[in-house]
Design a protein around this motif. Structure first.
Motif, PDB file in Angstrom:
ATOM      1  N   LYS A 180       0.829  -1.212   0.000  1.00  0.00           N
ATOM      2  CA  LYS A 180       0.000   0.000   0.000  1.00  0.00           C
ATOM      3  C   LYS A 180       0.861   1.259   0.000  1.00  0.00           C
ATOM      4  N   ASN A 181       1.924   1.187  -0.776  1.00  0.00           N
ATOM      5  CA  ASN A 181       2.887   2.270  -0.961  1.00  0.00           C
ATOM      6  C   ASN A 181       3.672   2.633   0.303  1.00  0.00           C
ATOM      7  N   LYS A 182       3.680   1.729   1.305  1.00  0.00           N
ATOM      8  CA  LYS A 182       4.527   1.983   2.486  1.00  0.00           C
ATOM      9  C   LYS A 182       5.995   1.711   2.117  1.00  0.00           C
ATOM     10  N   LYS A 183       6.224   0.834   1.161  1.00  0.00           N
ATOM     11  CA  LYS A 183       7.600   0.475   0.765  1.00  0.00           C
ATOM     12  C   LYS A 183       7.731   0.534  -0.749  1.00  0.00           C
ATOM     13  N   SER A 184       8.995   0.600  -1.187  1.00  0.00           N
ATOM     14  CA  SER A 184       9.246   0.667  -2.629  1.00  0.00           C
ATOM     15  C   SER A 184      10.612   0.063  -2.934  1.00  0.00           C
ATOM     16  N   LEU A 185      10.987   0.098  -4.206  1.00  0.00           N
ATOM     17  CA  LEU A 185      12.324  -0.373  -4.589  1.00  0.00           C
ATOM     18  C   LEU A 185      13.413   0.469  -3.906  1.00  0.00           C
ATOM     19  N   ASP A 186      13.094   1.730  -3.608  1.00  0.00           N
ATOM     20  CA  ASP A 186      14.054   2.572  -2.874  1.00  0.00           C
ATOM     21  C   ASP A 186      14.429   1.911  -1.540  1.00  0.00           C
ATOM     22  N   ASP A 187      13.423   1.322  -0.855  1.00  0.00           N
ATOM     23  CA  ASP A 187      13.704   0.654   0.421  1.00  0.00           C
ATOM     24  C   ASP A 187      14.616  -0.546   0.220  1.00  0.00           C
ATOM     25  N   VAL A 188      14.455  -1.234  -0.914  1.00  0.00           N
ATOM     26  CA  VAL A 188      15.336  -2.366  -1.225  1.00  0.00           C
ATOM     27  C   VAL A 188      16.774  -1.867  -1.355  1.00  0.00           C
ATOM     28  N   MET A 189      16.962  -0.777  -2.101  1.00  0.00           N
ATOM     29  CA  MET A 189      18.315  -0.251  -2.309  1.00  0.00           C
ATOM     30  C   MET A 189      18.932   0.190  -0.969  1.00  0.00           C
ATOM     31  N   ARG A 190      18.122   0.859  -0.151  1.00  0.00           N
ATOM     32  CA  ARG A 190      18.624   1.301   1.162  1.00  0.00           C
ATOM     33  C   ARG A 190      18.982   0.100   2.038  1.00  0.00           C
ATOM     34  N   ALA A 191      18.145  -0.935   2.003  1.00  0.00           N
ATOM     35  CA  ALA A 191      18.405  -2.120   2.837  1.00  0.00           C
ATOM     36  C   ALA A 191      19.682  -2.829   2.377  1.00  0.00           C
ATOM     37  N   GLU A 221      20.086 -13.776  -1.942  1.00  0.00           N
ATOM     38  CA  GLU A 221      19.975 -12.706  -0.944  1.00  0.00           C
ATOM     39  C   GLU A 221      19.286 -11.471  -1.525  1.00  0.00           C
ATOM     40  N   PHE A 222      19.592 -11.163  -2.780  1.00  0.00           N
ATOM     41  CA  PHE A 222      18.929 -10.016  -3.414  1.00  0.00           C
ATOM     42  C   PHE A 222      17.418 -10.231  -3.421  1.00  0.00           C
ATOM     43  N   ARG A 223      17.028 -11.424  -3.853  1.00  0.00           N
ATOM     44  CA  ARG A 223      15.589 -11.717  -3.928  1.00  0.00           C
ATOM     45  C   ARG A 223      14.942 -11.725  -2.541  1.00  0.00           C
ATOM     46  N   GLN A 224      15.670 -12.288  -1.546  1.00  0.00           N
ATOM     47  CA  GLN A 224      15.127 -12.320  -0.183  1.00  0.00           C
ATOM     48  C   GLN A 224      14.845 -10.916   0.338  1.00  0.00           C
ATOM     49  N   VAL A 225      15.782  -9.984   0.085  1.00  0.00           N
ATOM     50  CA  VAL A 225      15.576  -8.610   0.560  1.00  0.00           C
ATOM     51  C   VAL A 225      14.356  -7.999  -0.136  1.00  0.00           C
ATOM     52  N   CYS A 226      14.242  -8.208  -1.446  1.00  0.00           N
ATOM     53  CA  CYS A 226      13.078  -7.684  -2.182  1.00  0.00           C
ATOM     54  C   CYS A 226      11.780  -8.238  -1.604  1.00  0.00           C
ATOM     55  N   GLU A 227      11.755  -9.558  -1.346  1.00  0.00           N
ATOM     56  CA  GLU A 227      10.504 -10.196  -0.901  1.00  0.00           C
ATOM     57  C   GLU A 227      10.191  -9.842   0.546  1.00  0.00           C
ATOM     58  N   ARG A 228      11.227  -9.682   1.354  1.00  0.00           N
ATOM     59  CA  ARG A 228      10.996  -9.267   2.743  1.00  0.00           C
ATOM     60  C   ARG A 228      10.343  -7.885   2.770  1.00  0.00           C
ATOM     61  N   ILE A 229      10.858  -6.978   1.932  1.00  0.00           N
ATOM     62  CA  ILE A 229      10.315  -5.614   1.919  1.00  0.00           C
ATOM     63  C   ILE A 229       8.915  -5.585   1.299  1.00  0.00           C
ATOM     64  N   ALA A 230       8.698  -6.437   0.306  1.00  0.00           N
ATOM     65  CA  ALA A 230       7.359  -6.499  -0.303  1.00  0.00           C
ATOM     66  C   ALA A 230       6.381  -7.231   0.605  1.00  0.00           C
ATOM     67  N   GLY A 231       6.893  -8.050   1.515  1.00  0.00           N
ATOM     68  CA  GLY A 231       6.032  -8.818   2.410  1.00  0.00           C
ATOM     69  C   GLY A 231       5.321  -9.962   1.710  1.00  0.00           C
ATOM     70  N   THR A 232       5.804 -10.331   0.542  1.00  0.00           N
ATOM     71  CA  THR A 232       5.140 -11.388  -0.219  1.00  0.00           C
ATOM     72  C   THR A 232       6.105 -11.961  -1.250  1.00  0.00           C
ATOM     73  N   SER A 233       5.704 -13.039  -1.879  1.00  0.00           N
ATOM     74  CA  SER A 233       6.527 -13.617  -2.939  1.00  0.00           C
ATOM     75  C   SER A 233       6.537 -12.693  -4.158  1.00  0.00           C
ATOM     76  N   LEU A 234       7.696 -12.589  -4.792  1.00  0.00           N
ATOM     77  CA  LEU A 234       7.794 -11.796  -6.018  1.00  0.00           C
ATOM     78  C   LEU A 234       8.150 -12.707  -7.193  1.00  0.00           C
ATOM     79  N   ALA A 235       7.707 -13.966  -7.078  1.00  0.00           N
ATOM     80  CA  ALA A 235       8.072 -14.973  -8.085  1.00  0.00           C
ATOM     81  C   ALA A 235       7.701 -14.507  -9.493  1.00  0.00           C
ATOM     82  N   ASP A 236       6.555 -13.838  -9.625  1.00  0.00           N
ATOM     83  CA  ASP A 236       6.118 -13.408 -10.960  1.00  0.00           C
ATOM     84  C   ASP A 236       7.123 -12.436 -11.580  1.00  0.00           C
ATOM     85  N   VAL A 237       7.627 -11.487 -10.781  1.00  0.00           N
ATOM     86  CA  VAL A 237       8.591 -10.527 -11.332  1.00  0.00           C
ATOM     87  C   VAL A 237       9.940 -11.205 -11.593  1.00  0.00           C
ATOM     88  N   PHE A 238      10.374 -12.047 -10.664  1.00  0.00           N
ATOM     89  CA  PHE A 238      11.684 -12.688 -10.853  1.00  0.00           C
ATOM     90  C   PHE A 238      11.682 -13.697 -12.011  1.00  0.00           C
TER      91      PHE A 238
END
Ligand SMILES: [Zn+2]
Length: 547
Positions: A358-369, A386-403
């Motif tokens: 809900k726009n609380k996080k973004s790719l910017d948060d991934v880069m900062r993390a 590890e890259f994918r884990q950080v993305c999915e942790r910040i998204a709070g869900t699986s990002l399998a579709d994007v990856f």
């Protein structure tokens, strides 16, 4: 003792075998006695080291003014350290003192290296890695008005930068640096230098500097200025993304073999994504110009048949053999460029994270993390997992579709992700006027050759290939500039007759022209948006964190 010359320079993923350009190699000991040495296979020299201290001298042959190779002429010297300085085997962590003696009337030295106080043109590097990541330009150079961000000096020093409004240019560059640094929230260097090596093409990122081909004299035109801002934002943002936020393979570097990674789509592709976002958020381009920049990336990717053949991870890994923008020659249709698909996938990833949170996080948060957890805390790069884990942790869900879009050649569903931000994209293929043959041509020695053939085009299916010579077209000797208008004037279904040379064989080939279809991929705001779409679009376009 073996001394070695790197075979490549970090940031330019090609083997350049700099040792081949070394000449006039000599070694002397403390008492100025000539000492023996022999050339070893590859990039090493073995020197007899009996006295403890040695003076090794050599010349380096240079040929072209380019950011990825050393260069010297009567007006400037560009020292790309990996192509100029030897290192003692096993001593890569040794500190280095460097003394530059400018030629005759040359006045300036530009480099990201720290200088030794009280000594002119003497520099230090804590180790060879820093030395190899700090190019040096020597000559009569011009310095543009410097600026400070958080009290840290940023300089732009260039060889023949040309005439343009330097004050407003540097004001704009300051906005770019401020926007990029506020995105990550930390400035990891004590000073930063943009080094303009003269007109040309290309740039390479370094630790606290970048070398760029630069000619400011056409910056009066908006389109040129915008292109330059994207370019400089890209090289600048790299000091985060690839120098510090980096794949685990990209440091410590393997100077003997090169360092291969499957994640250049992150290091390069996301740097293209952020060059565009930073210039927009810095207030230096409009929303339309931003959307148009992404459209260009998508068009370039969708226009290459290699998209059905090569994934982003493959393109990253194969860059050492394919070249930075994909293969040329017969295999031109089998590759993509991570500079095209990388930013497109970056955009999908950003929109997906924003939508899911809900726009609380973004790719910017991934880069900062990644910056905080890997560069600052663990002091290393990250693996693919590890890259994918950080993305999915910040998204709070699986990002399998994007990856999936990263590791496979699956067709990209842009619409699905763009609508998260209230955007639409026109993916409907439209007829392109004229008859479609599917070749590009070039002229050499009065003859017209086929320079490229679109995969699966009428020309391709009729067996035409790159380097075939076109002897006749519709019964007449072809004119390289007339072929396109001829095709434009024909209709799909009409015939064109060619007499071609394939190898030593002359062939009459009659081809029925096809209908070329292409989607425009124009992006625009949807007419109706819900609250979340509005919030995502507004924050994506304008967010600046500040620190
Ligand atoms: Zn880059």
């Amino acid at each position: 003792m073996d001394v070695k010359m790197p075979v490549w320079s970090p940031g330019y993923y090609q083997r350049l075998d700099f040792a081949n350009s070394v000449e006039n190699f000599q070694v002397m000991d403390d008492s100025k006695q000539v000492t023996g040495w022999r050339k070893m296979p590859g990039n090493a020299w073995r020197v007899n080291n009996r006295s403890g201290s040695l003076v090794i001298s050599y010349d380096v042959r240079t040929s072209r003014p380019f950011v990825g190779t050393p260069y010297l002429d009567e007006e400037r010297g560009y020292i790309l350290p990996a192509g100029v300085f030897l290192y003692p085997e096993g001593e890569i962590n040794h500190s280095v003192t460097l003394s530059v003696k400018p030629y005759l009337t040359w006045r300036n030295v530009a480099t990201g290296l720290d200088s030794v106080s009280g000594k002119q043109f003497v520099y230090v590097a804590p180790d060879y890695d820093v030395l190899y990541d700090s190019p040096i330009l020597v000559g009569n150079l011009e310095e543009l008005p410097p600026f400070y961000v958080k009290g840290i000096p940023h300089r732009f020093i260039a060889y023949k930068p040309g005439e343009f409004d330097k004050v407003s240019f540097m004001n704009d560059l300051k906005k770019i640096v401020e926007t990029a640094t506020s995105l990550i929230g930390d400035i990891p260097y004590k000073h930063y230098t943009f080094i303009g090596i003269g007109p040309g093409a290309g740039g390479i990122e370094h630790l606290n500097s970048t070398t760029v081909s630069f000619n400011g004299s056409n910056l009066g035109e908006l389109q040129n200025r915008l292109k330059m801002y994207f370019f400089l934002a890209h090289e600048y943002f790299h000091h985060y993304n690839v120098k510090r936020i980096r794949p685990i393979e990209l440091g410590p570097f393997d100077y003997d073999n090169g360092s291969r990674t499957k994640m250049l789509w992150v290091s390069e592709g996301l740097s293209v994504y952020y060059e565009e976002m930073i210039v927009k958020r810095a207030g230096l381009c409009t929303e339309d110009e931003l959307l148009n920049a992404f459209r260009s990336n998508i068009l370039a990717y969708e226009g290459k048949p290699g998209r059905l053949y090569q994934s982003l991870t493959q393109a990253s890994y194969e860059t050492w053999s394919d070249g930075p923008f994909g293969r040329t020659g017969d295999d031109v249709n089998k590759t993509i460029s991570y500079y095209d698909k990388g930013p497109a996938v970056g955009m999908l990833l950003d929109f997906k994270i924003r939508h899911e949170t809900k726009n609380k996080k973004s790719l910017d948060d991934v880069m900062r993390a990644l910056y905080k957890e890997f560069y600052q805390q663990r002091k290393r790069g990250f693996t693919e997992d590890e890259f994918r884990q950080v993305c999915e942790r910040i998204a709070g869900t699986s990002l399998a579709d994007v990856f999936d879009y990263v590791s496979t050649t699956r067709e990209v569903d842009y619409k699905k992700y763009l609508q998260y931000a209230g955007l639409d994209i026109d993916t409907v293929s439209k007829n392109i006027a004229g008859g479609w043959l599917g070749i590009s041509v070039r002229e050499r020695k009065d003859s017209v050759f086929i320079a490229g053939v679109d995969w699966n085009s009428p020309a391709w299916n009729a067996g035409l290939r790159q380097r075939n010579l076109i002897v006749e077209l519709d019964g007449a000797k072809p004119d390289v500039h007339a072929i396109e208008p001829i095709l434009k004037n024909k209709n799909p279904g009409e015939k064109i007759d060619l007499l071609v040379m394939q190898g030593n064989e002359k062939k009459n080939i009659s081809i029925v022209l096809g209908q070329k279809m292409e989607a425009p991929f124009t992006m625009s705001r949807r007419s109706a948006m819900d609250e979340l779409q509005k919030v995502i679009l507004e924050s994506w376009l304008n967010d600046r964190k500040g620190f």
